[in-house]
Design a protein around this motif. Structure first.
Motif, PDB file in Angstrom:
ATOM      1  N   ALA A  78       2.022   4.284 -11.677  1.00 34.19           N
ATOM      2  CA  ALA A  78       1.582   3.995 -10.307  1.00 34.19           C
ATOM      3  C   ALA A  78       2.479   4.707  -9.301  1.00 34.19           C
ATOM      4  N   ASP A  79       1.924   4.895  -8.119  1.00 29.49           N
ATOM      5  CA  ASP A  79       2.622   5.573  -7.031  1.00 29.49           C
ATOM      6  C   ASP A  79       3.107   4.491  -6.058  1.00 29.49           C
ATOM      7  N   ASN A  80       4.351   4.067  -6.255  1.00 33.91           N
ATOM      8  CA  ASN A  80       4.922   3.023  -5.374  1.00 33.91           C
ATOM      9  C   ASN A  80       3.932   1.882  -5.145  1.00 33.91           C
ATOM     10  N   THR A 140      -8.591   9.241   2.961  1.00 35.10           N
ATOM     11  CA  THR A 140      -8.666   8.103   2.044  1.00 35.10           C
ATOM     12  C   THR A 140      -8.921   8.687   0.653  1.00 35.10           C
ATOM     13  N   SER A 141      -9.128   7.791  -0.314  1.00 36.07           N
ATOM     14  CA  SER A 141      -9.331   8.282  -1.685  1.00 36.07           C
ATOM     15  C   SER A 141     -10.453   9.325  -1.729  1.00 36.07           C
ATOM     16  N   PHE A 142     -11.465   9.145  -0.883  1.00 35.14           N
ATOM     17  CA  PHE A 142     -12.599  10.086  -0.916  1.00 35.14           C
ATOM     18  C   PHE A 142     -12.153  11.510  -0.536  1.00 35.14           C
ATOM     19  N   ILE A 183      -0.923  10.459 -13.434  1.00 37.20           N
ATOM     20  CA  ILE A 183      -0.161  10.165 -12.221  1.00 37.20           C
ATOM     21  C   ILE A 183      -1.083   9.614 -11.124  1.00 37.20           C
ATOM     22  N   HIS A 184      -0.745   8.419 -10.614  1.00 34.42           N
ATOM     23  CA  HIS A 184      -1.497   7.885  -9.468  1.00 34.42           C
ATOM     24  C   HIS A 184      -1.009   8.615  -8.213  1.00 34.42           C
ATOM     25  N   ILE A 185      -1.936   8.936  -7.346  1.00 31.89           N
ATOM     26  CA  ILE A 185      -1.555   9.534  -6.056  1.00 31.89           C
ATOM     27  C   ILE A 185      -2.190   8.699  -4.949  1.00 31.89           C
ATOM     28  N   VAL A 237      -6.078   7.391  -5.264  1.00 31.91           N
ATOM     29  CA  VAL A 237      -6.350   6.114  -4.580  1.00 31.91           C
ATOM     30  C   VAL A 237      -5.891   6.181  -3.128  1.00 31.91           C
ATOM     31  N   THR A 238      -6.494   5.323  -2.316  1.00 27.34           N
ATOM     32  CA  THR A 238      -6.050   5.240  -0.925  1.00 27.34           C
ATOM     33  C   THR A 238      -4.644   4.646  -0.894  1.00 27.34           C
ATOM     34  N   GLY A 239      -4.445   3.614  -1.690  1.00 24.02           N
ATOM     35  CA  GLY A 239      -3.109   3.009  -1.792  1.00 24.02           C
ATOM     36  C   GLY A 239      -2.973   1.769  -0.949  1.00 24.02           C
ATOM     37  N   ASP A 240      -2.174   0.832  -1.464  1.00 22.88           N
ATOM     38  CA  ASP A 240      -1.921  -0.397  -0.703  1.00 22.88           C
ATOM     39  C   ASP A 240      -1.213  -0.041   0.595  1.00 22.88           C
ATOM     40  N   CYS A 297      -2.693   7.919  -0.695  1.00 23.01           N
ATOM     41  CA  CYS A 297      -2.740   8.665   0.577  1.00 23.01           C
ATOM     42  C   CYS A 297      -1.803   8.021   1.594  1.00 23.01           C
ATOM     43  N   ARG A 298      -1.033   7.037   1.122  1.00 23.01           N
ATOM     44  CA  ARG A 298      -0.199   6.272   2.053  1.00 23.01           C
ATOM     45  C   ARG A 298       1.099   6.975   2.431  1.00 23.01           C
ATOM     46  N   ASP A 299       1.750   7.621   1.445  1.00 25.65           N
ATOM     47  CA  ASP A 299       3.117   8.102   1.682  1.00 25.65           C
ATOM     48  C   ASP A 299       3.214   9.579   2.030  1.00 25.65           C
ATOM     49  N   GLU A 325     -21.818   0.748  -5.559  1.00 24.18           N
ATOM     50  CA  GLU A 325     -22.201   1.746  -4.546  1.00 24.18           C
ATOM     51  C   GLU A 325     -21.003   2.626  -4.186  1.00 24.18           C
ATOM     52  N   ARG A 326     -19.859   1.960  -4.038  1.00 24.60           N
ATOM     53  CA  ARG A 326     -18.628   2.678  -3.696  1.00 24.60           C
ATOM     54  C   ARG A 326     -18.245   3.641  -4.821  1.00 24.60           C
ATOM     55  N   LEU A 327     -18.415   3.162  -6.027  1.00 25.17           N
ATOM     56  CA  LEU A 327     -18.115   3.991  -7.195  1.00 25.17           C
ATOM     57  C   LEU A 327     -19.034   5.227  -7.215  1.00 25.17           C
ATOM     58  N   LYS A 348     -20.349   6.632  -4.654  1.00 23.24           N
ATOM     59  CA  LYS A 348     -19.917   7.547  -3.583  1.00 23.24           C
ATOM     60  C   LYS A 348     -18.706   8.351  -4.033  1.00 23.24           C
ATOM     61  N   LYS A 349     -17.822   7.711  -4.814  1.00 23.37           N
ATOM     62  CA  LYS A 349     -16.650   8.438  -5.300  1.00 23.37           C
ATOM     63  C   LYS A 349     -17.086   9.527  -6.293  1.00 23.37           C
ATOM     64  N   ILE A 350     -18.150   9.266  -7.030  1.00 20.63           N
ATOM     65  CA  ILE A 350     -18.667  10.312  -7.940  1.00 20.63           C
ATOM     66  C   ILE A 350     -19.188  11.489  -7.102  1.00 20.63           C
TER      67      ILE A 350
HETATM   68  C1  FAD Z   1      -6.494   1.392 -11.225  1.00 19.45           C
HETATM   69  C2  FAD Z   1      -5.818   1.199  -9.922  1.00 19.45           C
HETATM   70  C3  FAD Z   1      -4.628   1.850  -9.678  1.00 19.45           C
HETATM   71  C4  FAD Z   1      -3.964   1.681  -8.472  1.00 19.45           C
HETATM   72  N1  FAD Z   1      -2.796   2.333  -8.261  1.00 19.45           N
HETATM   73  C5  FAD Z   1      -2.142   2.180  -7.096  1.00 19.45           C
HETATM   74  C6  FAD Z   1      -0.920   2.843  -6.862  1.00 19.45           C
HETATM   75  O1  FAD Z   1      -0.433   3.566  -7.709  1.00 19.45           O
HETATM   76  N2  FAD Z   1      -0.297   2.653  -5.684  1.00 19.45           N
HETATM   77  C7  FAD Z   1      -0.817   1.822  -4.728  1.00 19.45           C
HETATM   78  O2  FAD Z   1      -0.210   1.675  -3.672  1.00 19.45           O
HETATM   79  N3  FAD Z   1      -1.987   1.184  -4.907  1.00 19.45           N
HETATM   80  C8  FAD Z   1      -2.648   1.341  -6.074  1.00 19.45           C
HETATM   81  N4  FAD Z   1      -3.823   0.680  -6.277  1.00 19.45           N
HETATM   82  C9  FAD Z   1      -4.310  -0.218  -5.239  1.00 19.45           C
HETATM   83  C10 FAD Z   1      -5.411   0.435  -4.440  1.00 19.45           C
HETATM   84  O3  FAD Z   1      -4.995   1.552  -3.739  1.00 19.45           O
HETATM   85  C11 FAD Z   1      -5.958  -0.570  -3.423  1.00 19.45           C
HETATM   86  O4  FAD Z   1      -6.196  -1.763  -4.094  1.00 19.45           O
HETATM   87  C12 FAD Z   1      -7.248  -0.090  -2.760  1.00 19.45           C
HETATM   88  O5  FAD Z   1      -7.604  -0.930  -1.706  1.00 19.45           O
HETATM   89  C13 FAD Z   1      -8.453  -0.013  -3.707  1.00 19.45           C
HETATM   90  O6  FAD Z   1      -8.551   1.226  -4.294  1.00 19.45           O
HETATM   91  P1  FAD Z   1      -8.598   2.626  -3.468  1.00 19.45           P
HETATM   92  O7  FAD Z   1      -7.243   2.910  -3.030  1.00 19.45           O
HETATM   93  O8  FAD Z   1      -9.224   3.697  -4.250  1.00 19.45           O
HETATM   94  O9  FAD Z   1      -9.477   2.226  -2.227  1.00 19.45           O
HETATM   95  P2  FAD Z   1     -10.763   2.878  -1.637  1.00 19.45           P
HETATM   96  O10 FAD Z   1     -11.902   2.608  -2.515  1.00 19.45           O
HETATM   97  O11 FAD Z   1     -10.473   4.252  -1.255  1.00 19.45           O
HETATM   98  O12 FAD Z   1     -10.880   2.000  -0.342  1.00 19.45           O
HETATM   99  C14 FAD Z   1     -10.220   2.362   0.839  1.00 19.45           C
HETATM  100  C15 FAD Z   1     -10.471   1.377   1.927  1.00 19.45           C
HETATM  101  O13 FAD Z   1     -11.713   0.754   1.845  1.00 19.45           O
HETATM  102  C16 FAD Z   1     -11.592  -0.634   1.663  1.00 19.45           C
HETATM  103  N5  FAD Z   1     -12.517  -1.075   0.604  1.00 19.45           N
HETATM  104  C17 FAD Z   1     -12.276  -1.081  -0.714  1.00 19.45           C
HETATM  105  N6  FAD Z   1     -13.356  -1.570  -1.382  1.00 19.45           N
HETATM  106  C18 FAD Z   1     -14.287  -1.838  -0.444  1.00 19.45           C
HETATM  107  C19 FAD Z   1     -15.612  -2.341  -0.514  1.00 19.45           C
HETATM  108  N7  FAD Z   1     -16.187  -2.703  -1.671  1.00 19.45           N
HETATM  109  N8  FAD Z   1     -16.291  -2.469   0.647  1.00 19.45           N
HETATM  110  C20 FAD Z   1     -15.730  -2.119   1.825  1.00 19.45           C
HETATM  111  N9  FAD Z   1     -14.479  -1.644   1.939  1.00 19.45           N
HETATM  112  C21 FAD Z   1     -13.765  -1.512   0.830  1.00 19.45           C
HETATM  113  C22 FAD Z   1     -10.194  -0.880   1.237  1.00 19.45           C
HETATM  114  O14 FAD Z   1      -9.751  -2.117   1.736  1.00 19.45           O
HETATM  115  C23 FAD Z   1      -9.485   0.263   1.851  1.00 19.45           C
HETATM  116  O15 FAD Z   1      -9.121  -0.014   3.165  1.00 19.45           O
HETATM  117  C24 FAD Z   1      -4.508   0.829  -7.482  1.00 19.45           C
HETATM  118  C25 FAD Z   1      -5.726   0.171  -7.725  1.00 19.45           C
HETATM  119  C26 FAD Z   1      -6.380   0.358  -8.930  1.00 19.45           C
HETATM  120  C27 FAD Z   1      -7.678  -0.337  -9.176  1.00 19.45           C
END
Ligand code: FAD
Ligand code: ZN
Length: 618
Positions: free
Chosen positions: A357-359, A435-437, A385-387, A415-418, A389-391, A481-483, A485-487
């Motif tokens: 994971a990335d922090n 964002t992750s997209f 490696i997780h990447i 991932v977008t990241g916490d 968009c936060r840092d 649906e989100r999945l 869109k990521k595809i």
């Molecule tokens: C397998 C895995 C690995 C991860 N690794 C890391 C890591 O290494 N480091 C870290 O900091 N975090 C990590 N996370 C956490 C992750 O970044 C957050 O939980 C994130 O909100 C969900 O994944 P994403 O980043 O791809 O969000 P995205 O799908 O890109 O979503 C981005 C934004 O949309 C919102 N959102 C998400 N789902 C929905 C929905 N269904 N409807 C509307 N809005 C939505 C989110 O709140 C966020 O603000 C991981 C999560 C998973 C599942």
């Protein structure tokens, strides 16, 4: 006589210079356009200074006086007042000068064009345009546009609304090009075709880059050329942006701009009345150039070699057969012995990759790429490696991808990241330039050998891109649906959050069975009753079954037994998951890799492709 009549008389017109950076250098650090109302004398004096320096055309102080940008200051309802006052001030300033007033409208879109939808741009543009036209200007100046689509859109609107001269200026990304690799010569031709009377360049770079660019631009047939260079590249001194103030340099530059066919010459950021005076003095009586030799850029047809051969991506395996990946997160402390032991044990258990994971939870840990690289070279285990968009901003993300490529690491999870709010440094900034997209898009573009700004990278990367899938939501269809869109953005496969019930596993399976991209389904062993209660009550979306909570609760005071129970539950979930998914993603809690080693061994032994599985089921 209007601006165009004046230019037609074989003249090179001089425009004014910076307004914003001048105000900034005087110490104003507020909404510059609001000063039209609160500090009218200051704006009037700047206009006067430029007119006295020799400007034939001055621009209203309205660069960002639109609804969209004024909203930042809560001034969005004063578009009319601010633009009206700006025109009146500029008009008053030219009273005793033989000079024109152009109403300035600045571009809105920056490096993230999609961040402002075109409909919003149209709305906000129309409002400002009407205000300027109603108050009475001699022309419109559209300046500092990075995105050609935006400029073409607003220019088309303006052209329909007025017959006054329109100056349309783009900003350079680098010599010869706008953002997205649009050649400047093409951009200016397109603006000319849409009816701009004067087309040119302003801001971002100084005379050197603009002149090199203009060498590639032919003199337009139906429009005139303009250039408003910055004073220099900026530097950051004592918390402030500063520009070089060498106005003599502009004397020499003036003649070079003339030689390139420029007919309207002004200044942008960092320029002062001294720069404009230099231009005006140098070009006094100078005849414009109407013919020039255009340098043709060597059309390098970029033939990016095919990507180097790497091991087949993980997701290819998960499409055909069982594939097990295990998350083992980098430690929060500097000692990595236990982490390395875990990685070795997992390798011995025969897993396909270790994910780092990335922090995670937005708290600093040892850099996952450094550890991933060590694991790869010392243990021979594939790192994923997780990447986030936060840092990292767009520069950091791209440099990071190039670094991963150098290290031969091709498996990434985008991932977008916490957000930082959840971690140890809640006050730190969360970057989120994309964002992750956007990150997935960017990585896929790297695989074509092209950077985010469209530059040739000289090689193609070979990333296979995983994305996060969160099935722990009330409406699984929304998550799917989100999945999907990521595809569309280019995700090759998915890694899910942990699932804690067989019903959820079945629900995910049913809701995603139409999708070709493999899903690595998350299984995490519970370690204690408290751990189970925390996940159930405090982690959004995660719900444990009553049976699981009770089973863990029985061993509240016996950590060893609780851990055993957690393993038994995880094995039960694994049994169900192995029936439905090829991809298994085991999550190691609290660096207790013995648990995930045991689960990986179990999955390999009893997985659906093992002959003993049926016996196990009996
Ligand atoms: C397998 C895995 C690995 C991860 N690794 C890391 C890591 O290494 N480091 C870290 O900091 N975090 C990590 N996370 C956490 C992750 O970044 C957050 O939980 C994130 O909100 C969900 O994944 P994403 O980043 O791809 O969000 P995205 O799908 O890109 O979503 C981005 C934004 O949309 C919102 N959102 C998400 N789902 C929905 C929905 N269904 N409807 C509307 N809005 C939505 C989110 O709140 C966020 O603000 C991981 C999560 C998973 C599942
Ligand atoms: Zn500028």
């Amino acid at each position: 006589m209007g601006i165009l009549d004046s230019i037609k008389q074989d003249k090179i017109l001089i425009a004014d210079g910076a307004m914003g950076t001048l105000l900034y250098s005087y110490g104003s650090d507020c909404c510059f356009e609001e000063l039209n109302l609160s500090q009218p004398n200051q704006i009037y004096n700047i206009h006067q200074a430029y007119l006295n320096a020799g400007a034939n055309i001055i621009q209203t102080n309205t660069y960002a006086a639109n609804y969209h940008k004024l909203e930042r200051y809560g001034l969005q309802d004063q578009v009319k007042e601010i633009n009206g006052a700006a025109v009146r001030l500029a008009r008053k300033a030219v009273t005793n000068h033989d000079a024109f007033v152009v109403g300035t409208i600045g571009g809105i879109r920056g490096i993230k064009p999609q961040a402002t939808p075109i409909e919003e741009i149209k709305r906000t543009f129309r409002e400002q345009l009407y205000c300027l036209l109603l108050e009475g200007v001699d022309g419109i100046l559209l300046e500092t546009f990075y995105d050609l689509e935006e400029l073409e859109t607003v220019l088309s609107i303006a052209r329909k609304e007025t017959t006054l001269p329109i100056i349309s200026q783009v900003s350079l990304q680098e010599v010869g090009f706008m953002q997205n690799r649009v050649p400047i010569s093409e951009a200016l031709s397109r603006l000319e075709a849409l009816g701009a009377d004067i087309v040119g360049l302003n801001c971002r770079l100084g005379p050197y880059h603009m002149l090199s660019t203009l060498e590639e631009v032919a003199i337009p047939k139906h429009a005139y050329l303009s250039a408003y260079p910055n004073a220099s590249l900026p530097s950051y001194v004592d918390g402030k942006l500063q520009y070089e103030s060498d106005a003599d340099y502009f004397t020499e530059a003036a003649l070079s701009f003339r030689d390139q066919g420029v007919r309207l010459l002004g200044g942008c950021c960092g320029t002062t009345p001294a720069h404009i005076e230099a231009f005006s003095t140098a070009l006094k009586g100078a005849a414009p150039v109407t013919e020039k030799k255009v340098k043709t850029r060597e059309r390098m047809t970029v033939v990016t070699p095919p990507a180097k051969k790497t091991a087949p991506p993980l997701f290819e395996k998960a499409k055909k057969e069982q594939s097990i990946i295990v998350e083992l997160d980098p430690p929060r402390k500097l000692n990595t012995d236990r982490f390395m032991q875990g990685a070795q044990a997992l390798k011995d258990a025969g897993i396909d990759a270790i994910t780092l994971a990335d922090n995670s939870l937005a708290s600093p840990r040892v850099c996952n790429t450094a550890l991933g690289s060590i694991v790869k070279s010392e243990i021979g285990l594939r790192p994923l490696i997780h990447i986030t968009c936060r840092d990292r901003n767009l520069i950091g993300l791209q440099s990071h991808l190039m670094g991963l490529h150098q290290l031969g690491i091709h498996d990434v999870l985008a991932v977008t990241g916490d957000p930082t709010k959840v971690g140890d440094f809640p006050g730190a900034s969360s970057v989120y330039d994309v964002t992750s997209f956007g990150l997935i898009d960017m990585i896929k573009q790297f695989n074509q050998g092209i950077s985010l700004s469209g530059k040739d990278l000289g090689e193609r990367t070979s990333f296979s891109v995983g994305a996060a899938f969160n099935p722990n939501v009330r409406l699984i269809d929304k998550a799917v649906e989100r999945l999907e869109k990521k595809i569309e953005s280019g995700a090759d496969y998915f890694i899910s959050q942990p699932v804690f019930s067989e019903e959820k596993l079945m629900e995910v399976y049913q809701a995603t069975r139409h999708i070709d991209a493999p899903i690595y389904i998350g299984i995490m062993p519970l370690t204690s009753s408290q751990n189970a209660n925390f996940l159930h009550h405090e982690v959004p979306g995660i719900k444990l079954t009553k049976d699981i909570l009770e089973a863990m609760g029985k061993h509240k005071d016996d950590p060893k037994q609780a851990s055993q129970e957690g393993l038994t539950i995880a094995k039960g979930l694994l049994d169900a998951a192995l029936e439905l998914f090829n991809g298994i993603y085991l999550i190691t809690p609290f660096m207790r890799y013995e648990l995930t080693v045991e689960l990986a061994t179990y999955a390999k032994k009893y997985g659906p492709f093992h002959s003993s599985r049926r016996m196990h089921n009996v």
